[in-house]
Scaffold this active site. Structure first.
Site: not given
Ligand code: UD1
Length: 339
Positions: A125, A150, A154
């Protein structure tokens, strides 16, 4: 036909990618635990493709279950979508996020190694860039400390992949850094199905326009941008799906121990207020919205430099913001005013 395992294949990006894989001559095999997706997505896929796609209802963290899929199918490559993705929730449940998002990648890598599968496309992302100092961001723009667990998952997963390739493992891997995925399949047979109140802008807009939500709150109009609202790079989910197909095709031509990273965006930034105005134009509806306070942790502006993916993979976004919002709106009209 080359079989491609798509974890999280019943989700928003995974399901659209399944369509594009079939169109490109691959055979997708879905593995999904339906924790954030619906069985109806499989019917949508069948409607578009005219046939069923194999789907295993299993959890990606369940090593035995994943191994069964590798054992029963001669898998040529994997696209690993399955992950938790709600930024706010990740600050409340960080351990769930670290466990789910990191363990599942390890399970996939171990199974790939055991069954001799080389090719992997990983869903990363633009969140790894945080608020960049220079725009647009290229793949070599330094990553920033993650704003949320979160985002950190990644970054960690990208690092796991690069370390793994450096160890001379017999794999070829691409991480795709998605910007903001929007839109739906133009047939309206597939689209985004947010669970509960949407966190993301476009489903919130379409749900407001159809009457499920009373009004949209624009999170801040006093930023240092053209109209004061935040800027993002909104990429149509079909374009994003196509980037996965191009990645697999490219990987198949590389030597072992290959790792690379690509931004997947349009190369254009749009403000929240521009998205609202464009939505009003394509839908013919006026949207009930209000300006609210800034959302904590929001990046002010980010959009992609897409030269690398344009030149190396021969991929370029085809859909405009208008197309994206029209397709999102048609999908919402098909769903109706039900949550
Ligand atoms: C973020 C991450 C993205 C991640 C995604 C997961 C960044 C730059 N992006 O997306 O990588 O995959 O979370 O969900 O870190 N907005 C409103 N009102 C709303 C909802 C949103 O004004 O009700 C605004 C936000 O302030 C933001 C824009 O709309 O400016 C887009 O927000 P959203 O759809 O939540 O995506 P990101 O926060 O960009």
């Amino acid at each position: 036909m080359k079989k491609i395992l798509i974890t999280g294949g019943a989700g928003y990006i995974g399901s659209h990618t399944a369509v594009e894989l079939v169109n490109a001559g691959f055979e997708p095999i879905i593995l999904d635990n339906f924790s954030n997706s619906e069985k109806s997505t499989l019917s949508g896929l069948e409607e578009i493709l005219g046939r069923e796609i194999i789907c295993y209802e299993e959890d990606c963290n369940d090593r035995e279950a994943v191994e069964k899929v590798f054992k029963q199918n001669q898998i040529s490559g994997v696209i690993h979508f399955a992950a938790y993705k709600a930024v706010g929730e990740s600050t409340q449940l960080p351990l769930n996020y670290y466990k789910n998002n990191i363990d599942s990648l390890l399970v996939i890598l171990e199974c790939m190694s055991k069954y001799g599968v080389k090719d992997l496309v990983f869903s990363s992302s633009c969140t790894v860039y945080g608020q960049p100092d220079v725009l647009p961001v290229t793949e070599s723009t330094p990553r920033k400390d993650a704003e949320s667990p979160y985002g950190n998952t990644k970054k960690i997963c990208e690092d796991i992949l690069s370390d793994y390739v450096k160890s001379k493992a017999s794999v070829r891997i691409i991480s795709l850094r998605y910007f903001n995925p929007v839109g739906a399949h133009p047939s309206s047979a597939l689209g985004e199905l947010p669970l509960g109140t949407p966190n993301n802008l476009v489903p919130f807009i379409t749900q407001t326009a159809v009457g499920i939500r009373e009004k949209l709150t624009v999170f801040g109009d006093d930023y240092d941008t053209e109209d004061g609202s935040c800027v993002r790079d909104y990429i149509h989910v079909m374009d994003l799906a196509d980037a996965h197909v191009k990645s697999l095709e490219y990987l198949s031509k590389q030597e072992d121990h290959f790792y690379d990273i690509f931004n997947v965006g349009t190369g254009r930034g749009n403000t929240v207020l521009e998205v609202v105005q464009t939505f009003e134009r394509v839908s013919g509806k006026s949207l009930n919205y209000t300006i609210g306070p800034r959302r904590p942790g929001d990046v002010v502006k980010v959009w992609a430099d897409t030269s690398k993916i344009n030149n190396v993979l021969g991929w370029k976004a085809q859909y405009s913001l208008e197309d994206s919002l029209r397709d999102s709106w048609n999908w919402q009209l098909k769903l109706g005013a039900v949550v």
